[in-house]
Design an enzyme around this catalytic site. Structure first.
Site, PDB file in Angstrom:
ATOM      1  N   ASP A   1      -8.245 -22.346   8.617  1.00  0.00           N
ATOM      2  CA  ASP A   1      -9.696 -22.517   8.580  1.00  0.00           C
ATOM      3  C   ASP A   1     -10.322 -21.665   9.663  1.00  0.00           C
ATOM      4  OD1 ASP A   1     -12.160 -23.424   7.743  1.00  0.00           O
ATOM      5  OD2 ASP A   1     -11.871 -25.486   8.409  1.00  0.00           O
ATOM      6  N   LYS A   2     -11.637 -21.530   9.525  1.00  0.00           N
ATOM      7  CA  LYS A   2     -12.453 -20.811  10.499  1.00  0.00           C
ATOM      8  C   LYS A   2     -13.646 -21.684  10.810  1.00  0.00           C
ATOM      9  CE  LYS A   2     -16.600 -18.576  10.345  1.00  0.00           C
ATOM     10  NZ  LYS A   2     -17.837 -19.160   9.777  1.00  0.00           N
ATOM     11  N   HIS A   3     -14.098 -21.603  12.028  1.00  0.00           N
ATOM     12  CA  HIS A   3     -15.335 -22.309  12.374  1.00  0.00           C
ATOM     13  C   HIS A   3     -16.202 -21.398  13.236  1.00  0.00           C
ATOM     14  CE1 HIS A   3     -17.891 -25.831  12.905  1.00  0.00           C
ATOM     15  NE2 HIS A   3     -18.128 -25.345  14.103  1.00  0.00           N
ATOM     16  N   SER A   4     -17.495 -21.432  12.938  1.00  0.00           N
ATOM     17  CA  SER A   4     -18.461 -20.671  13.738  1.00  0.00           C
ATOM     18  C   SER A   4     -19.282 -21.634  14.571  1.00  0.00           C
ATOM     19  CB  SER A   4     -19.388 -19.889  12.801  1.00  0.00           C
ATOM     20  OG  SER A   4     -20.528 -19.436  13.516  1.00  0.00           O
TER      21      SER A   4
ATOM     22  N   THR B   1     -23.789 -24.784   6.981  1.00  0.00           N
ATOM     23  CA  THR B   1     -23.081 -24.365   5.769  1.00  0.00           C
ATOM     24  C   THR B   1     -23.269 -25.381   4.642  1.00  0.00           C
ATOM     25  OG1 THR B   1     -21.470 -23.122   7.065  1.00  0.00           O
ATOM     26  CG2 THR B   1     -20.773 -23.776   4.867  1.00  0.00           C
TER      27      THR B   1
ATOM     28  N   ARG C   1     -27.170 -35.508  18.820  1.00  0.00           N
ATOM     29  CA  ARG C   1     -27.291 -34.325  19.702  1.00  0.00           C
ATOM     30  C   ARG C   1     -28.370 -33.385  19.195  1.00  0.00           C
ATOM     31  NH1 ARG C   1     -22.016 -31.661  19.017  1.00  0.00           N
ATOM     32  NH2 ARG C   1     -22.906 -29.963  20.238  1.00  0.00           N
TER      33      ARG C   1
ATOM     34  N   SER D   1     -16.642 -31.741  19.149  1.00  0.00           N
ATOM     35  CA  SER D   1     -17.244 -31.854  17.821  1.00  0.00           C
ATOM     36  C   SER D   1     -16.502 -30.972  16.817  1.00  0.00           C
ATOM     37  CB  SER D   1     -18.718 -31.457  17.884  1.00  0.00           C
ATOM     38  OG  SER D   1     -19.290 -31.451  16.594  1.00  0.00           O
TER      39      SER D   1
ATOM     40  N   LYS E   1     -13.172 -32.482  13.879  1.00  0.00           N
ATOM     41  CA  LYS E   1     -13.228 -32.268  12.426  1.00  0.00           C
ATOM     42  C   LYS E   1     -12.077 -31.386  11.960  1.00  0.00           C
ATOM     43  CE  LYS E   1     -17.570 -30.617  12.315  1.00  0.00           C
ATOM     44  NZ  LYS E   1     -18.441 -30.978  13.424  1.00  0.00           N
ATOM     45  N   LYS E   2     -11.863 -30.292  12.693  1.00  0.00           N
ATOM     46  CA  LYS E   2     -10.861 -29.325  12.259  1.00  0.00           C
ATOM     47  C   LYS E   2      -9.445 -29.891  12.365  1.00  0.00           C
ATOM     48  CE  LYS E   2     -13.790 -26.216  11.110  1.00  0.00           C
ATOM     49  NZ  LYS E   2     -13.991 -25.987   9.671  1.00  0.00           N
TER      50      LYS E   2
END
Length: 433
Positions: free
Chosen positions: A81-84, A121, A169, A184, A188-189
């Site tokens: 996976d990727k997260h920004s 997203t 937040r 955060s 999730k990841k």
């Protein structure tokens, strides 16, 4: 017996919380033993005083285990996976997940909502009529197994503690905290059962991290905590000093995604970020030998149409239309008012106040001011000219899409106010730091 106000006071006074105290806070997020005011106060105390590395790990693990943790024993490839960290016009996840799935990876992407001035997203996907961002976990796992990807929003079962903290937040000015961002993202990841994670850390005037030092600190925090949890993690720092791509706004960004995947338009800066992250995902998961091999695979996934095909199938599998790639506007709303934003002078676009443009989208109704607000998916900006573009007076800088003439004219002025112009050419800005 522990009390919420005692834990808040301890962090307010800059003291270190024990694992038991951190677990009590996270349990309180799920059980509502911490009310909204107390969660907001705790978030502000952490924002102002930070967390130690040990506290950040404790918070991350507690939030990760506040719900279900997925396992993927039946798949024949790596789970990636990727997260920004978020920005304005950042629709990278869509192209990237499709490319990596087309190259043999499995991408179970659990995405966020818009946060502050940055788009979400999950919100973008909800531009599409019928698309279900919250399927059952069984359905999510089935689609990932069959197609290689599914992009959904945080489900009630995965990291529910983070879901509540994230929403609070957003409306209490406590977003830009390195430990809170770290916990955060990773709760999730890590709950998604990943083998490999690539982080896109945005830096610049449209990012949560405005300076390179802050971005490096966040990159270090995330890679350290994720590696401690056993997930191979790389962070790449990318530019957010201007809108990424040529659109900002939910449906408009989905339309740009379709144009990218079908080869009609690939804005160069956006493409560069997508490729850099895709290479890292393929190499770190051993789906490619090296960057050169990864480039060949990426080019093929795009040129052959396989990435586009997988993306279209995912949209359909999650309740969207079967012909989204062919007719994207058939199931997305268009704004009532579309007006050109005209250059006030001759010259070069030398600077873009990207955060202001993000908040202009929020003001149009494309983001949230309160956490229960409904979003207008049709609004935003498109045909955005990049920094460095040469313009004459009255050339079109971008277009605003709005629900009323008044909102369109206000956003038009906000957009012009967010730009700076110079008489001299502007050097190309860095994209990958």
């Amino acid at each position: 017996m522990l009390l919420p106000q005692e834990i808040i006071a301890k962090k307010r006074d800059s003291k270190i919380l024990t694992n038991d105290e951190m677990n009590f806070f996270v349990d309180g997020l799920v059980s509502n033993n911490f009310n909204d005011a107390q969660v907001g106060a705790m978030a502000m105390a952490i924002f102002q005083h930070g967390l130690s590395a040990k506290e950040t790990v404790a918070l991350t693990k507690a939030m990760m285990h506040s719900g279900e943790v997925l396992s993927w024993n039946n798949l024949d490839g790596p789970v990636i996976d990727k997260h920004s960290t978020g920005g304005v016009g950042d629709k990278v996840s869509f192209m990237l997940a499709a490319i990596v799935a087309a190259c043999g990876g499995y991408v179970p992407m659990i995405s966020g909502r818009g946060l502050g001035h940055t788009g979400g997203t999950a919100d973008k996907l909800e531009s599409i009529a019928g698309f279900n961002v919250q399927p059952s976990l069984d359905k999510f796992k089935q689609i990932v197994g069959e197609l290689g990807l599914a992009i959904i929003s945080q489900t009630p079962e995965l990291a529910p503690a983070d879901k509540r903290l994230y929403a609070i937040r957003d409306v209490t000015a406590t977003v830009a905290s390195i430990p809170l961002i770290t916990a955060s993202i990773l709760s999730k990841k890590l709950a998604a059962g990943l083998d490999v994670l690539v982080m896109d850390i945005k830096v610049g005037n449209g990012a949560q991290m405005e300076s390179l030092d802050q971005a490096k600190a966040l990159a270090q925090s995330i890679t350290t905590v994720a590696s401690d949890a056993g997930v191979n993690t790389q962070a790449i720092i990318t530019d957010m000093n201007q809108v990424l791509g040529s659109t900002a706004g939910n449906a408009l960004e989905m339309y740009e995604t379709v144009k990218y995947l079908t080869g009609k338009l690939r804005e160069p800066r956006l493409h560069k970020v997508v490729v850099a992250l895709a290479k890292a995902m393929l190499v770190n998961s051993h789906l490619a030998k090296d960057d050169a091999d990864a480039q060949v695979k990426i080019d093929y996934a795009l040129a052959s149409g396989s990435a586009a095909e997988i993306f279209g199938k995912m949209i359909n599998a999650l309740g969207g239309p079967s012909d989204f790639l062919e007719q994207p506007w058939r199931t997305m709303n268009k704004a009532d008012y579309v007006i050109d934003i005209l250059a006030p002078c001759h010259g070069y676009i030398s600077e873009m106040k990207t955060r202001d443009i993000g908040f202009a989208v929020v003001g149009l109704g494309g983001g949230r001011i309160s956490n229960d607000q409904k979003i207008d998916h049709s609004v935003g900006f498109d045909r955005v000219l990049p920094v460095g573009s040469r313009v004459n007076r009255a050339d079109v800088l971008a277009r605003v899409h709005a629900s009323s003439k008044e909102k369109a004219e206000l956003a038009q002025q906000q957009y012009i106010n967010a730009l700076r112009f110079s008489d001299e050419p502007v050097p190309d800005s860095q994209i990958i730091y």
